[in-house]
Design an enzyme around this catalytic site. Structure first.
Site, mmCIF file in Angstrom:
data_model
loop_
_atom_site.group_PDB
_atom_site.id
_atom_site.type_symbol
_atom_site.label_atom_id
_atom_site.label_comp_id
_atom_site.label_asym_id
_atom_site.label_seq_id
_atom_site.Cartn_x
_atom_site.Cartn_y
_atom_site.Cartn_z
ATOM 1 N N GLU A 270 0.824 -1.204 0.000
ATOM 2 C CA GLU A 270 0.000 0.000 0.000
ATOM 3 C C GLU A 270 0.858 1.254 0.000
ATOM 4 O OE1 GLU A 270 -0.650 -2.715 1.690
ATOM 5 O OE2 GLU A 270 -2.699 -3.250 1.129
ATOM 6 N N HIS B 151 -10.124 -6.884 9.092
ATOM 7 C CA HIS B 151 -10.728 -6.534 7.807
ATOM 8 C C HIS B 151 -12.046 -5.790 7.967
ATOM 9 C CE1 HIS B 151 -8.029 -9.845 6.876
ATOM 10 N NE2 HIS B 151 -8.110 -9.560 5.586
#
Lengths: 327, 392
Positions: A60, A129
């Site tokens: 990321e 998540h």
């Protein structure tokens, strides 16, 4: 009117952006050959080719930074991060670079990047998540933070976000992708400035956004059956907040409940309540209230996950208590 | 364990509303202590406890309306342990006896507020603001909001309840408020002057000689006109005192004090008095009196007066010490027209005389100017034919 889903509305918005502006490209993990973790970019790889639909390594920090660099270089990148949970790896690029460069360059550089990510719980994806960390971004000057909660906004927010010369972070609640409904054809233009009153009511104002909007709508319907008319505000834009809409509503109803899937402590709900108290203290007829996620890492088991989230029964109970009713 | 139940505070009382607890759990109470304030349909009443003990738990929240006999609190007697009492409370809760025990949710919510209840009354900011506007005391209102807080709706309901039952009462309250404000805020000074009316009454007699009773000109419009023309010369008596300064009137609109049959009075305006001839003014005055008594005045007539004229002559008083109707700054009163011994051209003779008096706001004008104003009223009334004509 056409029947569509939140996911399809997003996909249509992306396709339109790719067609309208050759500077627009999409990059992120599995956005290309796989079609996107949430299938928003499904089919784009074949349609637009690998130059404009770019699969990235699982880094990321790296690919968000690359997107920011491309924006600085004149492109209009849409960077997809799988979920907000993983976006923390890219926080340095977003907070220290994208959000600051206009300021630090004395206005010489702008960073017209759009960073999209899924957020929220409800799909039993457990604590790594499922969190709602929108407020981390809503805290940062230099960013515009959007949270489309309707088909119209899913379809309409991307283009104005791309037109914004500064970085825009766009949150898609994971439970909204399958939301189905009618969308006008052509889809209505939407702004990325204002909150919207989704339901008018006189007894209290419920402020919410994103994945909590359908839950609040359900709660408002239940409340109406119990004689409490809730006004529902969809924030849409988490930064900068549209105080005019919020305060005008609270001045009418004199009661405010904030429903936020983020954690309570130092959350978006806290900011909204503080802002309401600053602006409309003498109009309030009850202490402001909030329903947030329980302060635990999101549990995996379904019943515990539901218990941790701001579900309609909690919202109804909080609204009733706010109105001085114990039902 | 001692149960403290809502006593009947009168033969006709079957329920009451708990306004406030004066004790909190853990407090020791003695026989005769006032432990709660309960609102009945008549008044807020202090309720005493008739046992010695320690407050274990308060079972009723302020704001709750409960039937007589409801268990409101549980006291621990000397020698009992809290555990023993708790067990009995649980047993009591489980029994079908009418306890008025709130639901689990309510109990949970009341945990913190019960302690706070003994302190200040909880009033929402909006309710407190509205209470101030309505002049309603919040302390005696039973709140229905979260944790028994007084809400906006509670304040408005309470205000509606204390609202006067009749129009007469409402009017009394309005007059009371206006006059209290006048006497509180306005430093009045008073002047009086005797005004001979021989010429004026002769003039009216002549004008009325050929008229039917209903068409006759009265003295009152002439007096009002004299005041109106006089304040044109001395405009500091015609207008309002607002925000610390005098604001001249937008014309001369004379309020005329009219006593109502049911009691009370109003002082609606005759508009633009100087521009009216005496016939018009006479007609307008009669119309105004009639409509005032029928209760069909216009809002502008009630809000527009720039100065007021009051006459109590019919009641037989010699002079009036008039009180200004705020935010006006002056009021002129007339007493009864009487035949008095009056010296004209060096000889004493009978003459109709009225005492004109002035109540004026010393923040705006001084006695010297007030004296000139009354002198002008007297002088104008010596030339009634001129007063009778409209001025442009």
């Amino acid at each position: 009117m056409t029947t569509t889903t939140y996911r399809d509305a997003l996909r249509a918005a992306h396709r339109e952006a790719l067609q309208r502006d050759p500077r627009v490209f999409i990059m992120g993990e599995d956005v290309g050959q796989y079609g996107g973790s949430y299938a928003v970019t499904k089919g784009f790889y074949d349609e637009f080719g690998p130059d404009r639909i770019r699969d990235t390594p699982l880094s990321e920090l790296g690919f968000v930074g690359t997107g920011i660099g491309a924006a600085l270089g004149g492109q209009r990148p849409i960077v997809e991060i799988m979920t907000v949970n993983f976006s923390l790896l890219a926080l340095d690029q977003v907070v220290n670079t994208a959000a600051t460069l206009r300021h630090m360059s004395g206005g010489q550089f702008s960073v017209p990047v759009v960073i999209r990510m899924a957020t929220g719980a409800g799909r039993q994806l457990a604590a790594q998540h499922s969190h709602s960390l929108e407020v981390w971004y809503a805290h940062v000057p230099g960013l515009r933070v959007l949270a489309p909660a309707t088909l119209e906004d899913a379809r309409g927010m991307l283009w104005p976000a791309l037109e914004d010369p500064d970085p825009v972070v766009l949150f898609e609640h994971a439970q909204l992708y399958n939301l189905e409904g009618e969308l006008a054809d052509p889809p209505p233009a939407v702004d990325i400035e204002h909150a919207v009153v989704r339901r008018a009511g006189r007894d209290l104002t419920i402020v919410t956004y994103g994945g909590s909007l359908p839950r609040v709508a359900e709660a408002a319907t239940a409340l109406a059956g119990q004689g409490v008319e809730a006004e529902v505000i969809d924030l849409r834009v988490l930064r900068p907040l549209d105080w005019d809409t919020i305060t005008a509503s609270v001045r009418r109803t004199r009661r405010v409940l904030v429903v936020d899937e983020g954690w309570r402590t130092c959350g978006l709900a806290a900011e909204i309540i503080a802002g309401v108290v600053e602006r409309a203290f003498y109009d309030l007829d009850a202490p402001p209230a909030r329903v947030c996620s329980e302060e635990v890492p999101m549990p995996y088991p379904k019943h515990l996950e539901d218990a941790a989230l701001p579900m309609p029964p909690k919202i109804v109970a909080a609204a009733q208590a706010l109105c001085g009713r114990t039902a | 364990m001692i149960t403290f139940r809502l006593p009947s505070l009168g033969a006709d009382m079957d329920k009451g509303t708990l306004l406030e607890w004066l004790v909190r759990p853990g407090d020791a109470v003695k026989k005769g202590d006032v432990v709660a304030i309960v609102d009945t349909t008549k008044a807020a009443i202090d309720v005493e406890c008739w046992h010695d003990g320690t407050v274990e738990e308060l079972l009723v929240e302020p704001g709750a309306e409960i039937p007589v006999g409801t268990v409101m609190a549980v006291l621990r007697e000397g020698g009992e342990t809290p555990e023993q009492v708790r067990a009995q409370i649980d047993a009591l809760r489980a029994s079908p006896v009418q306890m008025a025990v709130p639901s689990a949710a309510a109990t949970q919510r009341s945990a913190a507020p019960a302690a706070a209840a003994a302190g200040r009354v909880r009033v929402s900011p909006a309710a407190r603001k509205r209470a101030g506007e309505l002049g309603v005391g919040v302390e005696s209102i039973a709140g229905t909001g979260p944790d028994g807080a007084v809400t906006l709706a509670d304040v408005e309901a309470a205000a509606a309840k204390v609202a006067p039952a009749s129009r007469a009462e409402a009017m009394r309250q309005t007059i009371a408020a206006a006059m209290a404000r006048s006497k509180r805020e306005i430093p009045h000074y008073y002047l009086a002057e005797d005004v001979p009316l021989a010429v004026a009454t002769a003039y009216l007699a002549e004008r009325n000689a050929s008229r039917s009773v209903t068409e006759r000109l009265l003295l009152a419009p002439l007096l009002v006109q004299a005041v109106a023309r006089a304040v044109q010369r001395y405009p500091e008596f015609n207008g309002f005192f607002r925000d610390g300064a005098f604001v001249p009137g937008p014309g001369v609109h004379c309020g005329v004090a009219i006593a109502l049959r049911g009691g009370g009075l109003v002082a609606p305006a005759l508009h633009d008095v100087p521009s009216r001839d005496i016939d018009t003014l006479n007609r307008e005055l009669l119309d105004l009196v009639q409509r005032a008594r029928a209760g069909s005045l216009k809002a502008s007539e009630l809000s527009d007066p720039t100065i007021t004229v009051t006459s109590l002559g019919d009641q037989g008083v010699r002079s009036v010490f008039p009180i200004i109707y705020p935010p006006q700054v002056a009021i002129v009163g007339f007493g009864r027209v009487t035949e008095r011994a009056w010296i004209v051209d060096g000889a004493v003779g009978p003459a109709p005389v009225v005492t004109a008096s002035l109540g004026a706001d010393h923040r705006v004008s001084d006695g010297h100017r007030g004296a000139l104003l009354l002198a002008a009223v007297r002088e104008l009334l010596q030339r009634p034919a001129e007063l009778a004509k409209a001025t442009p």
